[in-house]
Design a protein around this motif. Structure first.
Motif, PDB file in Angstrom:
ATOM      1  N   ASN A  49       0.824  -1.213   0.000  1.00 46.25           N
ATOM      2  CA  ASN A  49       0.000   0.000   0.000  1.00 46.25           C
ATOM      3  C   ASN A  49       0.857   1.261   0.000  1.00 46.25           C
ATOM      4  O   ASN A  49       0.521   2.262  -0.663  1.00 46.25           O
ATOM      5  N   ASP A  50       1.968   1.222   0.730  1.00 45.33           N
ATOM      6  CA  ASP A  50       2.869   2.377   0.749  1.00 45.33           C
ATOM      7  C   ASP A  50       3.504   2.591  -0.630  1.00 45.33           C
ATOM      8  O   ASP A  50       3.697   3.738  -1.064  1.00 45.33           O
ATOM      9  N   ILE A  51       3.846   1.496  -1.305  1.00 40.46           N
ATOM     10  CA  ILE A  51       4.430   1.609  -2.646  1.00 40.46           C
ATOM     11  C   ILE A  51       3.431   2.226  -3.604  1.00 40.46           C
ATOM     12  O   ILE A  51       3.779   3.082  -4.423  1.00 40.46           O
ATOM     13  N   TYR A  52       2.170   1.794  -3.487  1.00 42.24           N
ATOM     14  CA  TYR A  52       1.151   2.367  -4.375  1.00 42.24           C
ATOM     15  C   TYR A  52       0.963   3.860  -4.092  1.00 42.24           C
ATOM     16  O   TYR A  52       0.834   4.665  -5.025  1.00 42.24           O
ATOM     17  N   LEU A  53       0.937   4.238  -2.825  1.00 40.62           N
ATOM     18  CA  LEU A  53       0.776   5.656  -2.482  1.00 40.62           C
ATOM     19  C   LEU A  53       1.950   6.478  -3.010  1.00 40.62           C
ATOM     20  O   LEU A  53       1.772   7.622  -3.441  1.00 40.62           O
ATOM     21  N   PHE A  54       3.149   5.888  -2.999  1.00 36.41           N
ATOM     22  CA  PHE A  54       4.323   6.589  -3.533  1.00 36.41           C
ATOM     23  C   PHE A  54       4.168   6.823  -5.032  1.00 36.41           C
ATOM     24  O   PHE A  54       4.442   7.923  -5.541  1.00 36.41           O
ATOM     25  N   VAL A  55       3.717   5.791  -5.757  1.00 42.17           N
ATOM     26  CA  VAL A  55       3.547   5.924  -7.202  1.00 42.17           C
ATOM     27  C   VAL A  55       2.395   6.864  -7.533  1.00 42.17           C
ATOM     28  O   VAL A  55       2.422   7.579  -8.545  1.00 42.17           O
ATOM     29  N   ALA A  56       1.362   6.909  -6.669  1.00 42.81           N
ATOM     30  CA  ALA A  56       0.197   7.763  -6.917  1.00 42.81           C
ATOM     31  C   ALA A  56       0.399   9.196  -6.463  1.00 42.81           C
ATOM     32  O   ALA A  56      -0.434  10.062  -6.770  1.00 42.81           O
ATOM     33  N   GLU A  57       1.478   9.477  -5.751  1.00 48.62           N
ATOM     34  CA  GLU A  57       1.703  10.806  -5.189  1.00 48.62           C
ATOM     35  C   GLU A  57       1.706  11.922  -6.234  1.00 48.62           C
ATOM     36  O   GLU A  57       1.142  13.004  -5.986  1.00 48.62           O
ATOM     37  N   PRO A  58       2.323  11.746  -7.426  1.00 43.69           N
ATOM     38  CA  PRO A  58       2.300  12.848  -8.408  1.00 43.69           C
ATOM     39  C   PRO A  58       0.894  13.288  -8.793  1.00 43.69           C
ATOM     40  O   PRO A  58       0.681  14.471  -9.080  1.00 43.69           O
ATOM     41  N   LEU A  59      -0.060  12.358  -8.826  1.00 39.16           N
ATOM     42  CA  LEU A  59      -1.438  12.732  -9.142  1.00 39.16           C
ATOM     43  C   LEU A  59      -2.168  13.232  -7.906  1.00 39.16           C
ATOM     44  O   LEU A  59      -2.863  14.265  -7.961  1.00 39.16           O
ATOM     45  N   MET A  60      -2.034  12.558  -6.783  1.00 43.44           N
ATOM     46  CA  MET A  60      -2.765  12.926  -5.578  1.00 43.44           C
ATOM     47  C   MET A  60      -2.386  14.314  -5.093  1.00 43.44           C
ATOM     48  O   MET A  60      -3.208  15.033  -4.513  1.00 43.44           O
ATOM     49  N   ALA A  61      -1.136  14.716  -5.326  1.00 46.65           N
ATOM     50  CA  ALA A  61      -0.704  16.038  -4.891  1.00 46.65           C
ATOM     51  C   ALA A  61      -1.368  17.155  -5.696  1.00 46.65           C
ATOM     52  O   ALA A  61      -1.392  18.310  -5.252  1.00 46.65           O
ATOM     53  N   LEU A  62      -1.914  16.818  -6.867  1.00 41.77           N
ATOM     54  CA  LEU A  62      -2.503  17.829  -7.738  1.00 41.77           C
ATOM     55  C   LEU A  62      -4.020  17.772  -7.789  1.00 41.77           C
ATOM     56  O   LEU A  62      -4.645  18.584  -8.468  1.00 41.77           O
ATOM     57  N   LEU A  63      -4.613  16.814  -7.102  1.00 36.70           N
ATOM     58  CA  LEU A  63      -6.069  16.707  -7.115  1.00 36.70           C
ATOM     59  C   LEU A  63      -6.700  17.906  -6.411  1.00 36.70           C
ATOM     60  O   LEU A  63      -6.183  18.376  -5.396  1.00 36.70           O
ATOM     61  N   PRO A  64      -7.796  18.396  -6.921  1.00 38.61           N
ATOM     62  CA  PRO A  64      -8.485  19.520  -6.262  1.00 38.61           C
ATOM     63  C   PRO A  64      -8.951  19.122  -4.868  1.00 38.61           C
ATOM     64  O   PRO A  64      -9.114  17.926  -4.569  1.00 38.61           O
ATOM     65  N   GLY A  66     -11.050  17.961  -1.920  1.00 35.52           N
ATOM     66  CA  GLY A  66     -12.235  17.120  -1.890  1.00 35.52           C
ATOM     67  C   GLY A  66     -12.201  15.968  -2.862  1.00 35.52           C
ATOM     68  O   GLY A  66     -13.084  15.102  -2.832  1.00 35.52           O
ATOM     69  N   SER A  67     -11.198  15.941  -3.738  1.00 34.07           N
ATOM     70  CA  SER A  67     -11.074  14.844  -4.695  1.00 34.07           C
ATOM     71  C   SER A  67     -10.217  13.728  -4.112  1.00 34.07           C
ATOM     72  O   SER A  67      -9.387  13.947  -3.228  1.00 34.07           O
ATOM     73  N   GLN A  68     -10.406  12.550  -4.626  1.00 38.32           N
ATOM     74  CA  GLN A  68      -9.626  11.404  -4.197  1.00 38.32           C
ATOM     75  C   GLN A  68      -9.669  10.329  -5.269  1.00 38.32           C
ATOM     76  O   GLN A  68     -10.477  10.390  -6.194  1.00 38.32           O
ATOM     77  N   MET A  69      -8.776   9.365  -5.138  1.00 37.23           N
ATOM     78  CA  MET A  69      -8.795   8.227  -6.045  1.00 37.23           C
ATOM     79  C   MET A  69      -9.833   7.225  -5.552  1.00 37.23           C
ATOM     80  O   MET A  69     -10.113   7.137  -4.345  1.00 37.23           O
TER      81      MET A  69
END
Length: 261
Positions: A49-64, A66-69
């Motif tokens: 789960n930590d590895i996935y969060l690391f890979v998803a960080e570039p997108l999650m950091a830019l989400l408006p 209230g948004s989430q995956m």
């Protein structure tokens, strides 16, 4: 008659013996590579789960705000991190896997071939890693910033975790392979399949080809295509540079040999 038949049997056995030995060694090295991947995977699974969060960080950091995956499939919360961890294990194990392949083919190579193959093998691994790192640290922030800021108003960005994983893995692979261009160009020149002059004259076609490859391997937008095509062309020029250096070195060596005699 029996004597000639007996003499043929040992010859057949002698021919089959090396083949069997090679097959046994190949199986052994394949098993070592698979075991290495499994060991790394088991070691990383607790952090999937930590590895996935690391890979998803570039997108999650830019989400408006209230948004989430999201996960649109029942098994996605388990399968997406599992798949990513397995790919990460393979990614980490690549040097060991290639070492096993090298150990299998090295005995059949000449010394000069070994001296050349080792730098090429090492540089190929490093370039692939560099391509993946370039995609994560340079391409992803620019690409996701463009995607998240150009959508229609009142549209909440909620990316599916499985679709996101497939997207980034494709880009990792595309940039990793693209960064192998210097090695491919160098090998073409070294093998005599082409020359530096011929490749230099084909620059317009190479530039066009880089953008076509970028269009095929990346999402259908100009930014991601350019972010792949431009580094590909620059790496092509690096391959030409090394090709010139090797050709110059060979010419100098050939000029020195008559004098030494």
């Amino acid at each position: 008659m029996s004597t000639s038949g007996d003499s043929q049997e040992p010859n057949n056995d002698q021919k089959q013996a090396p083949l069997i030995e090679h097959l046994i060694e190949l199986r052994s090295r394949l098993m070592r590579a698979v075991i290495a991947i499994l060991v790394i995977f088991l070691g990383l699974y607790a952090f999937s789960n930590d590895i996935y969060l690391f890979v998803a960080e570039p997108l999650m950091a830019l989400l408006p705000p209230g948004s989430q995956m999201i996960a649109t499939e029942v098994a996605s919360p388990f399968l997406a991190p599992f798949k990513l961890t397995l790919v990460t294990a393979l990614f980490i194990a690549v040097p060991f896997v290639l070492h096993q392949a090298w150990s299998f083919i090295a005995p059949g190579l000449y010394d000069n071939e070994k001296a050349l193959a080792i730098p090429i093998l090492v540089s190929s691994i490093l370039l692939f890693y560099a391509g993946a790192a370039f995609a994560y640290y340079v391409v992803f922030p620019l690409l996701f910033a463009f995607f998240t800021q150009t959508g229609p108003e009142n549209i909440t960005v909620m990316t599916d975790i499985n679709q996101y994983l497939n997207f980034v893995l494709k880009l990792f692979f595309a940039f990793g392979v693209a960064f192998e261009i210097p090695v491919a160009t160098f090998l073409l020149i070294l093998s005599g399949a082409t020359t530096v002059e011929s490749l230099s004259q084909k620059r317009p076609y190479i530039i066009l080809g880089c953008f076509v490859i970028g269009m095929v391997l990346t999402p259908p937008d100009v930014i991601s295509q350019s972010l792949l095509a431009i580094p590909m062309y620059l790496l092509y020029e690096v391959g030409l540079l090394f090709g010139r250096l090797v050709r110059k070195r060979r010419a100098e060596k050939a000029a020195e040999e008559p004098g030494e005699e």
